[in-house]
Design a protein around this motif. Structure first.
Motif, mmCIF file in Angstrom:
data_model
loop_
_atom_site.group_PDB
_atom_site.id
_atom_site.type_symbol
_atom_site.label_atom_id
_atom_site.label_comp_id
_atom_site.label_asym_id
_atom_site.label_seq_id
_atom_site.Cartn_x
_atom_site.Cartn_y
_atom_site.Cartn_z
ATOM 1 N N GLN A 33 24.386 1.847 8.362
ATOM 2 C CA GLN A 33 23.371 2.876 8.163
ATOM 3 C C GLN A 33 22.114 2.198 7.618
ATOM 4 O OE1 GLN A 33 24.037 5.692 4.996
ATOM 5 N NE2 GLN A 33 22.695 7.201 5.952
ATOM 6 N N VAL A 34 20.985 2.497 8.242
ATOM 7 C CA VAL A 34 19.696 1.973 7.786
ATOM 8 C C VAL A 34 18.838 3.159 7.362
ATOM 9 C CG1 VAL A 34 17.591 0.744 8.469
ATOM 10 C CG2 VAL A 34 19.812 -0.059 9.275
ATOM 11 N N SER A 35 18.276 3.059 6.163
ATOM 12 C CA SER A 35 17.377 4.088 5.626
ATOM 13 C C SER A 35 16.035 3.455 5.324
ATOM 14 C CB SER A 35 17.945 4.687 4.336
ATOM 15 O OG SER A 35 19.157 5.326 4.575
ATOM 16 N N ASN A 36 14.970 4.144 5.722
ATOM 17 C CA ASN A 36 13.610 3.650 5.476
ATOM 18 C C ASN A 36 12.757 4.858 5.099
ATOM 19 O OD1 ASN A 36 11.198 2.302 5.395
ATOM 20 N ND2 ASN A 36 11.198 1.686 7.534
ATOM 21 N N GLN A 37 12.167 4.837 3.898
ATOM 22 C CA GLN A 37 11.322 5.936 3.444
ATOM 23 C C GLN A 37 9.933 5.423 3.068
ATOM 24 O OE1 GLN A 37 14.531 5.737 1.637
ATOM 25 N NE2 GLN A 37 15.340 6.899 3.344
ATOM 26 N N VAL A 38 8.935 6.243 3.366
ATOM 27 C CA VAL A 38 7.557 5.941 2.990
ATOM 28 C C VAL A 38 6.995 7.117 2.202
ATOM 29 C CG1 VAL A 38 7.068 4.381 4.920
ATOM 30 C CG2 VAL A 38 6.640 6.828 5.171
ATOM 31 N N GLN A 39 6.096 6.785 1.291
ATOM 32 C CA GLN A 39 5.368 7.809 0.547
ATOM 33 C C GLN A 39 3.985 7.933 1.168
ATOM 34 O OE1 GLN A 39 4.034 6.854 -3.462
ATOM 35 N NE2 GLN A 39 4.617 8.917 -4.095
ATOM 36 N N ILE A 40 3.592 9.164 1.459
ATOM 37 C CA ILE A 40 2.302 9.437 2.096
ATOM 38 C C ILE A 40 1.491 10.299 1.143
ATOM 39 C CG2 ILE A 40 1.165 10.482 4.084
ATOM 40 C CD1 ILE A 40 3.966 10.172 5.512
ATOM 41 N N ARG A 41 0.259 9.897 0.876
ATOM 42 C CA ARG A 41 -0.646 10.700 0.045
ATOM 43 C C ARG A 41 -1.735 11.289 0.926
ATOM 44 N NH1 ARG A 41 -1.008 5.917 -3.735
ATOM 45 N NH2 ARG A 41 1.149 5.816 -4.348
ATOM 46 N N THR A 42 -2.031 12.569 0.692
ATOM 47 C CA THR A 42 -3.053 13.236 1.484
ATOM 48 C C THR A 42 -3.849 14.200 0.620
ATOM 49 O OG1 THR A 42 -3.479 14.578 3.448
ATOM 50 C CG2 THR A 42 -1.453 15.051 2.240
ATOM 51 N N THR A 43 -5.084 14.421 1.030
ATOM 52 C CA THR A 43 -5.918 15.426 0.364
ATOM 53 C C THR A 43 -6.061 16.675 1.240
ATOM 54 O OG1 THR A 43 -7.905 14.377 1.256
ATOM 55 C CG2 THR A 43 -7.229 13.737 -0.970
ATOM 56 N N ASP A 44 -5.477 16.639 2.432
ATOM 57 C CA ASP A 44 -5.537 17.779 3.353
ATOM 58 C C ASP A 44 -4.355 18.709 3.081
ATOM 59 O OD1 ASP A 44 -5.938 19.574 5.394
ATOM 60 O OD2 ASP A 44 -5.348 18.184 6.990
ATOM 61 N N LEU A 45 -4.487 19.533 2.052
ATOM 62 C CA LEU A 45 -3.381 20.412 1.673
ATOM 63 C C LEU A 45 -3.147 21.521 2.700
ATOM 64 C CD1 LEU A 45 -3.880 20.728 -2.184
ATOM 65 C CD2 LEU A 45 -2.485 19.120 -0.887
ATOM 66 N N GLU A 46 -4.201 21.980 3.331
ATOM 67 C CA GLU A 46 -4.035 23.032 4.340
ATOM 68 C C GLU A 46 -3.291 22.516 5.569
ATOM 69 O OE1 GLU A 46 -7.425 25.393 5.270
ATOM 70 O OE2 GLU A 46 -8.038 25.512 3.175
ATOM 71 N N GLY A 47 -3.401 21.234 5.850
ATOM 72 C CA GLY A 47 -2.731 20.644 7.003
ATOM 73 C C GLY A 47 -1.380 20.035 6.679
ATOM 74 N N LEU A 48 -0.915 20.192 5.430
ATOM 75 C CA LEU A 48 0.333 19.551 5.018
ATOM 76 C C LEU A 48 1.541 20.071 5.803
ATOM 77 C CD1 LEU A 48 1.597 17.481 3.141
ATOM 78 C CD2 LEU A 48 1.824 19.288 1.415
#
Length: 165
Positions: free
Chosen positions: A128-143
């Motif tokens: 099993q391979v797991s890969n996670q990324v953290q994404i930061r955004t300022t577009d809250l309406e498009g979240l």
């Protein structure tokens, strides 16, 4: 003019005398720690309690998404996870999120073992391979739309969504 000056001086002297008499004899303000204030028998104690609440609208969000893939061989599983994560990152780029706002927060490989009825290891049945990324955004309406797009592109884990101001 002299009379006014004299009465002002007399008032100032009277005020100084009242303050001096009100202060406990032998007290030292510079040494007033909570312990010394509490143990002073001739002085008073001032207790102040407060509570405040502030509510503000968030202006940015952070989301952790990833891919979890299982397979029979490690090479096959790593390649499949890499392909899916590439598609996820292309979706992030298409959403206009700069690469500086994307960071890998986890990459792990787990061996999946197979056990017999007596609890003895029979062998490796996969990986099993797991890969996670953290994404930061300022577009809250498009979240919401971003999350939908990430899932459509191959993300199959969403670990957290945090909002910041």
């Amino acid at each position: 003019m002299k009379r006014m000056l004299k009465s002002t001086s007399l008032f100032g002297f009277a005020l100084l005398a009242v303050v001096a008499l009100a202060a406990p004899i032998g007290s030292r303000a510079q040494d007033a720690t909570p312990e010394s204030v509490a143990s002073t028998s001739s002085g008073g104690t001032i207790t102040v309690n407060g509570r405040g609440t502030i509510t503000i609208e968030p202006d940015s969000a952070s989301i952790v998404v990833g891919v979890d893939v299982s397979g029979e061989t490690l090479v096959e599983t790593r390649e499949l996870a890499a392909d899916r994560m590439t598609a996820v990152l292309e979706t992030v780029e298409a959403a206009g999120i700069p690469t500086e706002q994307v960071q890998t927060v986890n990459y792990s490989i787990n061996v999946i073992n197979e056990w017999d009825d007596q609890g003895r290891l029979k062998g490796v049945s996969g990986y099993q391979v797991s890969n996670q990324v953290q994404i930061r955004t300022t577009d809250l309406e498009g979240l919401g739309g971003l999350i939908d797009s990430l899932v459509e592109s191959g993300a199959n884990t969403i670990y957290s969504i945090n909002f910041f101001a």
